[in-house]
Design an enzyme around this catalytic site. Structure first.
Site, PDB file in Angstrom:
ATOM      1  N   ASP A  45       1.063  -1.216   0.042  1.00 29.25           N
ATOM      2  CA  ASP A  45       0.082  -0.015   0.051  1.00 29.25           C
ATOM      3  C   ASP A  45       0.910   1.371  -0.037  1.00 29.25           C
ATOM      4  O   ASP A  45       0.290   2.142  -0.550  1.00 29.25           O
ATOM      5  CB  ASP A  45      -0.814   0.007   1.149  1.00 29.25           C
ATOM      6  N   GLY A  46       2.131   1.181   0.549  1.00 28.96           N
ATOM      7  CA  GLY A  46       3.003   2.302   0.688  1.00 28.96           C
ATOM      8  C   GLY A  46       3.574   2.684  -0.921  1.00 28.96           C
ATOM      9  O   GLY A  46       3.623   3.957  -1.137  1.00 28.96           O
ATOM     10  N   GLU A 126      -4.925   9.567   4.773  1.00 30.50           N
ATOM     11  CA  GLU A 126      -5.387  10.536   5.651  1.00 30.50           C
ATOM     12  C   GLU A 126      -4.357  11.755   5.718  1.00 30.50           C
ATOM     13  O   GLU A 126      -3.289  11.785   5.283  1.00 30.50           O
ATOM     14  CB  GLU A 126      -5.342   9.543   6.990  1.00 30.50           C
ATOM     15  N   ASP A 153      -3.278  14.552  21.631  1.00 33.04           N
ATOM     16  CA  ASP A 153      -2.066  14.236  20.591  1.00 33.04           C
ATOM     17  C   ASP A 153      -2.176  14.881  19.360  1.00 33.04           C
ATOM     18  O   ASP A 153      -1.279  15.467  18.710  1.00 33.04           O
ATOM     19  CB  ASP A 153      -1.763  12.861  20.754  1.00 33.04           C
TER      20      ASP A 153
END
Length: 270
Positions: A45-46, A126, A153
């Site tokens: 996927d990267g 994202e 965060d």
């Protein structure tokens, strides 16, 4: 047909890329980095994310196909042993090969700085905002109305394609990639009498938008998929479903929920 191959860079992926090129050239296909009709990714996927950003400005003319090496990827339909079948289908008339294009939504991120400079990015999976020097404090508006003051965060804004990635680890919902929406998920929010957040992810349709106004000082880490940058002078960040979409060339069915089951549950249902 023009095509281009983006591989992960390891020995196996390079070997498969060379074999693909040999088969493609035997069919009279042309290698074109400038104007490919189809981009083939070989890896995980990267690798698909890398290819998406490499051809970010050619989304209307280019579609993507993934061949996965190693672990199963959500964006890869094909095994290395099937490249002969894939090349043959790519060179079969559409009415015979049942080839179709599926379009999946992206998130558009517009960042405005105190200098007046504006930058726009597209994310396939994202966008995340985090504080570097201190906890992130940010005001969140939905459709131009104040919604909450966040402290924690960070904040993650994901596409349906990215709902199975970082968003899932944050407790967000899984969305079928055909749904035109974005999802907002909190990253370790702090809730007390001063800062109150919803505490669950929110799914927004394509005609809605959210604005993030950082209120904490210091540096911020911004991530658009696998790309990271640091900024200090952010006024606002607007996130919404982009008018642009990514195109995948499908030569056979792509069972999303079956892929989800295989990735997270496994084959054994006993």
């Amino acid at each position: 047909m023009n095509y281009y191959v983006v591989d992960r860079g390891d020995d196996e992926s390079r070997r498969i890329a060379a074999a693909f090129d040999e088969l493609a050239l035997s069919y009279g296909m042309n290698i074109s980095r400038e104007s490919p009709d189809i981009v083939i990714t070989i890896g995980g996927d990267g690798t698909m994310l890398q290819a998406f950003h490499q051809f970010r400005h050619q989304l209307e003319e280019t579609s993507f196909v993934g061949i996965h090496t190693g672990h199963l990827g959500f964006f890869a339909d094909w095994m290395p042993s099937e490249i002969g079948e894939l090349v043959a289908l790519m060179n079969t008339p559409p009415e015979e090969s049942k080839r179709r294009l599926v379009l999946y939504p992206l998130v558009e991120v517009e960042i405005e700085e105190h200098s007046g400079n504006k930058e726009t990015f597209l994310a396939m999976n994202e966008f995340t905002l985090k504080g570097i020097d201190s906890t992130l404090v940010a005001q969140l508006h939905i459709n131009d109305e104040m919604f909450e003051m966040f402290r924690g965060d960070g904040i993650c804004i994901s596409t349906p394609c990215g709902s199975t990635a970082y968003n899932k680890s944050l407790g967000g919902a899984l969305l079928h990639p055909s749904i035109e929406a974005i999802q907002i998920a909190e990253i370790s929010s702090i809730n007390n009498r001063v800062y109150r957040t919803l505490g669950s992810s929110m799914i927004m349709p394509k005609h809605h938008h959210c604005d993030i106004y950082p209120r904490s000082n210091g540096r911020f880490l911004l991530s658009v998929d696998h790309l990271h940058s640091q900024k200090e002078d952010i006024v606002s960040i607007r996130c919404q479903v982009s008018k642009e979409r990514i195109r995948f060339a499908r030569f056979r069915p792509f069972p999303f929920w079956s892929r989800v089951r295989e990735a997270f549950i496994g084959h054994d249902m006993n």
